[in-house]
Design a protein around this motif. Structure first.
Motif, PDB file in Angstrom:
ATOM      1  N   ASP A   1     -26.378  39.979 130.479  1.00  0.00           N
ATOM      2  CA  ASP A   1     -25.761  38.814 131.112  1.00  0.00           C
ATOM      3  C   ASP A   1     -24.718  38.130 130.227  1.00  0.00           C
ATOM      4  OD1 ASP A   1     -27.313  39.203 133.382  1.00  0.00           O
ATOM      5  OD2 ASP A   1     -28.942  37.944 132.629  1.00  0.00           O
ATOM      6  N   LEU A   2     -24.429  38.716 129.070  1.00  0.00           N
ATOM      7  CA  LEU A   2     -23.372  38.162 128.225  1.00  0.00           C
ATOM      8  C   LEU A   2     -22.031  38.298 128.941  1.00  0.00           C
ATOM      9  CD1 LEU A   2     -24.389  39.688 124.772  1.00  0.00           C
ATOM     10  CD2 LEU A   2     -24.583  37.292 125.473  1.00  0.00           C
ATOM     11  N   PRO A   3     -21.138  37.337 128.755  1.00  0.00           N
ATOM     12  CA  PRO A   3     -19.811  37.448 129.381  1.00  0.00           C
ATOM     13  C   PRO A   3     -19.082  38.702 128.878  1.00  0.00           C
ATOM     14  CG  PRO A   3     -20.131  35.246 128.460  1.00  0.00           C
ATOM     15  CD  PRO A   3     -21.277  36.092 127.997  1.00  0.00           C
ATOM     16  N   GLU A   4     -18.346  39.315 129.770  1.00  0.00           N
ATOM     17  CA  GLU A   4     -17.645  40.551 129.420  1.00  0.00           C
ATOM     18  C   GLU A   4     -16.692  40.353 128.245  1.00  0.00           C
ATOM     19  OE1 GLU A   4     -14.785  43.886 131.471  1.00  0.00           O
ATOM     20  OE2 GLU A   4     -16.028  42.634 132.754  1.00  0.00           O
ATOM     21  N   TYR A   5     -15.964  39.227 128.225  1.00  0.00           N
ATOM     22  CA  TYR A   5     -15.013  39.003 127.136  1.00  0.00           C
ATOM     23  C   TYR A   5     -15.714  38.972 125.783  1.00  0.00           C
ATOM     24  CZ  TYR A   5     -16.288  34.085 126.507  1.00  0.00           C
ATOM     25  OH  TYR A   5     -16.967  32.939 126.217  1.00  0.00           O
ATOM     26  N   TYR A   6     -16.935  38.475 125.743  1.00  0.00           N
ATOM     27  CA  TYR A   6     -17.705  38.387 124.496  1.00  0.00           C
ATOM     28  C   TYR A   6     -18.089  39.778 123.995  1.00  0.00           C
ATOM     29  CZ  TYR A   6     -21.281  36.527 121.285  1.00  0.00           C
ATOM     30  OH  TYR A   6     -22.036  36.190 120.184  1.00  0.00           O
ATOM     31  N   VAL A   7     -18.508  40.629 124.907  1.00  0.00           N
ATOM     32  CA  VAL A   7     -18.877  42.001 124.547  1.00  0.00           C
ATOM     33  C   VAL A   7     -17.629  42.779 124.121  1.00  0.00           C
ATOM     34  CG1 VAL A   7     -19.991  44.109 125.350  1.00  0.00           C
ATOM     35  CG2 VAL A   7     -20.857  41.903 126.115  1.00  0.00           C
TER      36      VAL A   7
END
Length: 75
Positions: free
Chosen positions: A28-34
């Protein structure tokens, strides 16, 4: 159980242990963070392997696989 299956089950139930998104499920981490981690370099160890897998899943739009695993194999 096949080790890859257990890895995915563990991934489904693992939360970010630190930082801005502490206690949020990895999937559920934001895509930009990954993506940021992908460019910066993933941490070493199991967490890094899991974040790398999350990156690949998000890149291919397959996050629901992990969400379904979390439902099928509750902790």
């Amino acid at each position: 159980m096949v080790p890859n299956q257990q890895f995915l089950i563990d991934l489904a139930h693992t939360k970010m242990p630190f930082g801005k998104y502490k206690d949020r499920y990895l999937i559920d981490l934001p895509e930009y963070y990954v993506v940021w981690y992908h460019s910066k370099g993933f941490p070493k160890g199991k967490l890094g392997l899991m974040l790398e897998q999350v990156y690949e899943l998000k890149l291919n739009g397959l996050e629901d696989i992990i969400r379904n695993i979390k439902k099928q194999f509750p902790k």
